[in-house]
Design a protein around this motif. Structure first.
Motif, PDB file in Angstrom:
ATOM      1  N   ALA A  22       0.834  -1.210   0.000  1.00  0.00           N
ATOM      2  CA  ALA A  22       0.000   0.000   0.000  1.00  0.00           C
ATOM      3  C   ALA A  22       0.864   1.254   0.000  1.00  0.00           C
ATOM      4  CB  ALA A  22      -0.922   0.001   1.218  1.00  0.00           C
ATOM      5  N   MET A  25       2.549   1.466  -3.538  1.00  0.00           N
ATOM      6  CA  MET A  25       1.631   1.757  -4.641  1.00  0.00           C
ATOM      7  C   MET A  25       0.986   3.121  -4.518  1.00  0.00           C
ATOM      8  SD  MET A  25      -0.137  -2.004  -5.064  1.00  0.00           S
ATOM      9  CE  MET A  25      -1.226  -1.533  -6.411  1.00  0.00           C
ATOM     10  N   ALA A  26       0.876   3.629  -3.295  1.00  0.00           N
ATOM     11  CA  ALA A  26       0.270   4.950  -3.092  1.00  0.00           C
ATOM     12  C   ALA A  26       1.321   6.057  -3.051  1.00  0.00           C
ATOM     13  CB  ALA A  26      -0.550   4.958  -1.806  1.00  0.00           C
ATOM     14  N   LEU A  28       3.623   6.592  -0.891  1.00  0.00           N
ATOM     15  CA  LEU A  28       3.776   7.134   0.458  1.00  0.00           C
ATOM     16  C   LEU A  28       5.174   6.920   1.016  1.00  0.00           C
ATOM     17  CD1 LEU A  28       0.392   5.861   1.964  1.00  0.00           C
ATOM     18  CD2 LEU A  28       0.922   8.161   1.180  1.00  0.00           C
ATOM     19  N   GLY A  52      -8.416  15.828  -5.821  1.00  0.00           N
ATOM     20  CA  GLY A  52      -9.244  16.756  -5.057  1.00  0.00           C
ATOM     21  C   GLY A  52     -10.710  16.374  -4.987  1.00  0.00           C
ATOM     22  N   SER A  53     -11.128  15.381  -5.776  1.00  0.00           N
ATOM     23  CA  SER A  53     -12.548  15.053  -5.806  1.00  0.00           C
ATOM     24  C   SER A  53     -12.820  13.742  -5.086  1.00  0.00           C
ATOM     25  CB  SER A  53     -13.027  14.938  -7.256  1.00  0.00           C
ATOM     26  OG  SER A  53     -12.560  13.738  -7.835  1.00  0.00           O
ATOM     27  N   GLU A  54     -14.079  13.527  -4.766  1.00  0.00           N
ATOM     28  CA  GLU A  54     -14.455  12.286  -4.117  1.00  0.00           C
ATOM     29  C   GLU A  54     -14.299  11.093  -5.057  1.00  0.00           C
ATOM     30  OE1 GLU A  54     -18.309  12.574  -2.405  1.00  0.00           O
ATOM     31  OE2 GLU A  54     -17.852  14.411  -1.336  1.00  0.00           O
ATOM     32  N   PRO A  58      -8.558   5.208  -4.121  1.00  0.00           N
ATOM     33  CA  PRO A  58      -7.797   5.271  -2.860  1.00  0.00           C
ATOM     34  C   PRO A  58      -6.308   5.545  -3.060  1.00  0.00           C
ATOM     35  CG  PRO A  58      -9.210   3.330  -2.921  1.00  0.00           C
ATOM     36  CD  PRO A  58      -9.290   3.949  -4.265  1.00  0.00           C
ATOM     37  N   TYR A  59      -5.747   5.033  -4.160  1.00  0.00           N
ATOM     38  CA  TYR A  59      -4.323   5.262  -4.405  1.00  0.00           C
ATOM     39  C   TYR A  59      -4.060   6.733  -4.724  1.00  0.00           C
ATOM     40  CZ  TYR A  59      -4.348   0.193  -4.684  1.00  0.00           C
ATOM     41  OH  TYR A  59      -4.522  -1.128  -4.392  1.00  0.00           O
ATOM     42  N   ARG A  61      -5.956   9.259  -3.943  1.00  0.00           N
ATOM     43  CA  ARG A  61      -6.265  10.032  -2.730  1.00  0.00           C
ATOM     44  C   ARG A  61      -5.072  10.025  -1.768  1.00  0.00           C
ATOM     45  NH1 ARG A  61     -11.299  11.126  -0.311  1.00  0.00           N
ATOM     46  NH2 ARG A  61     -12.366   9.886  -1.879  1.00  0.00           N
ATOM     47  N   ALA A  62      -4.502   8.858  -1.554  1.00  0.00           N
ATOM     48  CA  ALA A  62      -3.366   8.755  -0.634  1.00  0.00           C
ATOM     49  C   ALA A  62      -2.141   9.474  -1.197  1.00  0.00           C
ATOM     50  CB  ALA A  62      -3.040   7.295  -0.369  1.00  0.00           C
ATOM     51  N   ALA A  65      -2.604  13.199  -0.945  1.00  0.00           N
ATOM     52  CA  ALA A  65      -2.461  13.633   0.451  1.00  0.00           C
ATOM     53  C   ALA A  65      -0.988  13.765   0.817  1.00  0.00           C
ATOM     54  CB  ALA A  65      -3.147  12.638   1.380  1.00  0.00           C
ATOM     55  N   ARG A  66      -0.177  12.872   0.286  1.00  0.00           N
ATOM     56  CA  ARG A  66       1.252  12.881   0.598  1.00  0.00           C
ATOM     57  C   ARG A  66       2.004  13.945  -0.202  1.00  0.00           C
ATOM     58  NH1 ARG A  66       5.959  13.281   0.864  1.00  0.00           N
ATOM     59  NH2 ARG A  66       7.593  11.716   1.031  1.00  0.00           N
TER      60      ARG A  66
ATOM     61  N   HIS B  19      -3.517  -3.697   3.535  1.00  0.00           N
ATOM     62  CA  HIS B  19      -3.377  -2.863   2.333  1.00  0.00           C
ATOM     63  C   HIS B  19      -4.534  -1.861   2.250  1.00  0.00           C
ATOM     64  CE1 HIS B  19      -1.935  -2.288  -1.886  1.00  0.00           C
ATOM     65  NE2 HIS B  19      -3.199  -1.933  -2.073  1.00  0.00           N
ATOM     66  N   VAL B  22      -4.476   0.769   5.166  1.00  0.00           N
ATOM     67  CA  VAL B  22      -3.492   1.850   4.967  1.00  0.00           C
ATOM     68  C   VAL B  22      -4.032   2.881   3.985  1.00  0.00           C
ATOM     69  CG1 VAL B  22      -1.214   2.390   4.013  1.00  0.00           C
ATOM     70  CG2 VAL B  22      -1.480   0.468   5.581  1.00  0.00           C
ATOM     71  N   LEU B  23      -4.605   2.402   2.859  1.00  0.00           N
ATOM     72  CA  LEU B  23      -5.146   3.329   1.856  1.00  0.00           C
ATOM     73  C   LEU B  23      -6.303   4.144   2.430  1.00  0.00           C
ATOM     74  CD1 LEU B  23      -5.180   1.086  -1.330  1.00  0.00           C
ATOM     75  CD2 LEU B  23      -3.613   2.949  -0.812  1.00  0.00           C
ATOM     76  N   ALA B  26      -4.749   6.587   5.389  1.00  0.00           N
ATOM     77  CA  ALA B  26      -3.604   7.457   5.098  1.00  0.00           C
ATOM     78  C   ALA B  26      -4.004   8.919   4.865  1.00  0.00           C
ATOM     79  CB  ALA B  26      -2.815   6.917   3.900  1.00  0.00           C
ATOM     80  N   PRO B  27      -5.006   9.219   4.003  1.00  0.00           N
ATOM     81  CA  PRO B  27      -5.318  10.637   3.773  1.00  0.00           C
ATOM     82  C   PRO B  27      -5.720  11.377   5.045  1.00  0.00           C
ATOM     83  CG  PRO B  27      -6.307   9.270   2.072  1.00  0.00           C
ATOM     84  CD  PRO B  27      -5.798   8.335   3.133  1.00  0.00           C
ATOM     85  N   ILE B  30      -2.616  11.849   7.194  1.00  0.00           N
ATOM     86  CA  ILE B  30      -1.716  12.876   6.654  1.00  0.00           C
ATOM     87  C   ILE B  30      -2.336  14.266   6.814  1.00  0.00           C
ATOM     88  CG2 ILE B  30      -0.658  13.732   4.527  1.00  0.00           C
ATOM     89  CD1 ILE B  30      -0.417  10.729   3.680  1.00  0.00           C
ATOM     90  N   THR B 104      -9.159  15.165   2.804  1.00  0.00           N
ATOM     91  CA  THR B 104      -8.446  15.927   1.766  1.00  0.00           C
ATOM     92  C   THR B 104      -9.308  16.243   0.548  1.00  0.00           C
ATOM     93  OG1 THR B 104      -7.486  14.124   0.423  1.00  0.00           O
ATOM     94  CG2 THR B 104      -6.290  14.748   2.421  1.00  0.00           C
ATOM     95  N   ASP B 105     -10.588  15.864   0.532  1.00  0.00           N
ATOM     96  CA  ASP B 105     -11.439  16.192  -0.614  1.00  0.00           C
ATOM     97  C   ASP B 105     -11.680  17.695  -0.693  1.00  0.00           C
ATOM     98  OD1 ASP B 105     -11.733  13.631  -1.535  1.00  0.00           O
ATOM     99  OD2 ASP B 105     -13.567  13.248  -0.402  1.00  0.00           O
ATOM    100  N   ASN B 106     -11.572  18.225  -1.882  1.00  0.00           N
ATOM    101  CA  ASN B 106     -11.914  19.627  -2.149  1.00  0.00           C
ATOM    102  C   ASN B 106     -13.415  19.655  -2.460  1.00  0.00           C
ATOM    103  OD1 ASN B 106     -11.242  21.777  -5.040  1.00  0.00           O
ATOM    104  ND2 ASN B 106     -12.013  22.330  -3.019  1.00  0.00           N
TER     105      ASN B 106
END
Lengths: 201, 169
Positions: A22, A25-26, A28, A52-54, A58-59, A61-62, A65-66, B19, B22-23, B26-27, B30, B104-106
């Motif tokens: 994880a 792949m993300a 991080l 930035g969108s919903e 998940p990848y 998004r993570a 964020a990083r 896995h 964590v995904l 994580a956001p 962070i 973290t969503d805009n």
């Protein structure tokens, strides 16, 4: 007893694999490549319009964020990142590059240099980017190098950047960029001019 | 051979579960750390903090642009009766007011070139009326961006920022 040990080893190994995969792949992992990913690729400038969108997976998004916290959704801005020159070689502080382009399909644009930690390089040169205002209309060029070259109108300093990447921001992008980026965007070119280590010149 | 089926299934199950965990986390993790870092640097709760111009010495968020003025306001809508009134003063060039949740969503962005923008931010589950936005999470951050690529325009953006407000009602 052996069966218990086998389960214990399997659980610990599974957790390690799950965590490591994880994190990798993300993007991080510390020092991992920044935003040079995504499903949009225009001349090796890569983006993910789900930033930035919903809708972001998940990848994405993570990773955002990083590496791109507080990034705007695509209706307001899109972000393209490139970590290689026109020959496919990684961008490095040891080399001098000519960055060039033309008008961008957006209300405002900029190109900014970031180091491997997704931070501005730790120098005090005050030359971190070029934007639409400084570039003016039409064709433009900037030199990326660790020292300011003589006679250059636009300079982006790579001093203390190590291995770096460039982020192209397109604010208020034309709708055509979102619909068909490869047909509507001609991103900047990155021509390597020289390197201090001759092997990669 | 059969005795390895159970441990292998456990390995696979743990790998997939960790896995995904964590995904998933994580956001938020962070974002939480980033909010803590911003708080430590003086970014206030329910108030826009006058920013410093972004440079290698002042940056606190990854991939900040040195060409933009960023003013941040952290919000906490844990009280279901609470609302945060946000106002962005006028600015002749590009400016926007964007809202980010704890994942973290805009979740909203309002552009305000050459005009003031006022909006109320409501807790999750609220019913939004005109001039109101519902936050998907109780905590998050509001961000004003203004195009200010040089010292002079950054100083002007800072003066414009004196008309910004972000207050818990």
């Amino acid at each position: 007893m052996r069966q218990v040990v086998a389960y214990l080893v399997a659980i610990l190994t599974g957790c390690a694999i799950g965590f490591g995969s994880a994190v990798a792949m993300a993007g991080l992992w510390p020092g991992s490549s920044a935003l040079a990913f995504g499903d949009v690729n225009v001349n090796d400038w890569r983006s993910d319009f789900a930033i930035g969108s919903e809708a972001a997976d998940p990848y994405t998004r993570a990773r955002v964020a990083r590496h791109g916290l507080l990034a705007l959704a695509r209706s307001e801005a899109v972000y393209f990142t490139r970590a290689t020159d026109d020959d496919g070689q990684p961008l490095r502080e040891a080399c001098i590059y000519r960055l060039s382009g033309g008008t961008m399909p957006a209300g405002w644009w900029s190109v900014t240099l970031y180091d491997a930690r997704s931070m501005l390089p730790n120098n005090k040169d005050g030359a971190l980017s070029i934007d639409a205002g400084r570039a003016g209309g039409g064709e433009w060029e900037a030199i990326i190098s660790p020292e300011k070259p003589a006679g250059t109108a636009h300079w982006i300093s790579s001093r203390k950047a190590g291995t770096f990447d460039l982020t192209l921001r397109l604010y208020m992008p034309d709708p055509a960029v979102l619909e068909a980026p490869a047909n509507s965007l001609i991103p900047p070119r990155i021509e390597r001019q020289s390197c201090t280590d001759r092997a990669r010149t | 051979m059969r005795r390895w089926v159970g441990p292998l299934a456990a390995l696979l199950g743990c790998a997939v579960a960790v896995h995904l965990a964590v995904l998933h986390f994580a956001p938020g993790f962070i974002m939480g750390r980033a909010m803590d870092a911003l708080a430590a640097r003086g970014v206030a709760l329910h108030r826009f903090t006058a920013p410093q111009r972004i440079n290698p010495q002042t940056q606190s968020v990854v991939r900040s642009s040195p060409d933009l003025y960023y003013a941040l306001c952290r919000f906490d809508l844990a009280n279901p009766e609470a609302r945060v009134e946000v106002h962005m003063g006028g600015w002749p060039n590009y400016q926007s007011l964007s809202f980010f949740d704890a994942r973290t969503d805009n979740f909203a962005t309002l552009r305000g070139i050459g005009k003031d923008v006022t909006v109320a931010l409501l807790p999750p589950g609220s019913r939004a009326g005109a001039g109101e936005i519902v936050s998907p999470t109780t905590k998050g951050v509001v961000l004003v961006r203004r195009l200010a690529p040089d010292e002079q325009r950054f100083a002007a953006a800072t003066r414009a920022g004196m008309h910004d407000s972000c207050s818990l009602e």
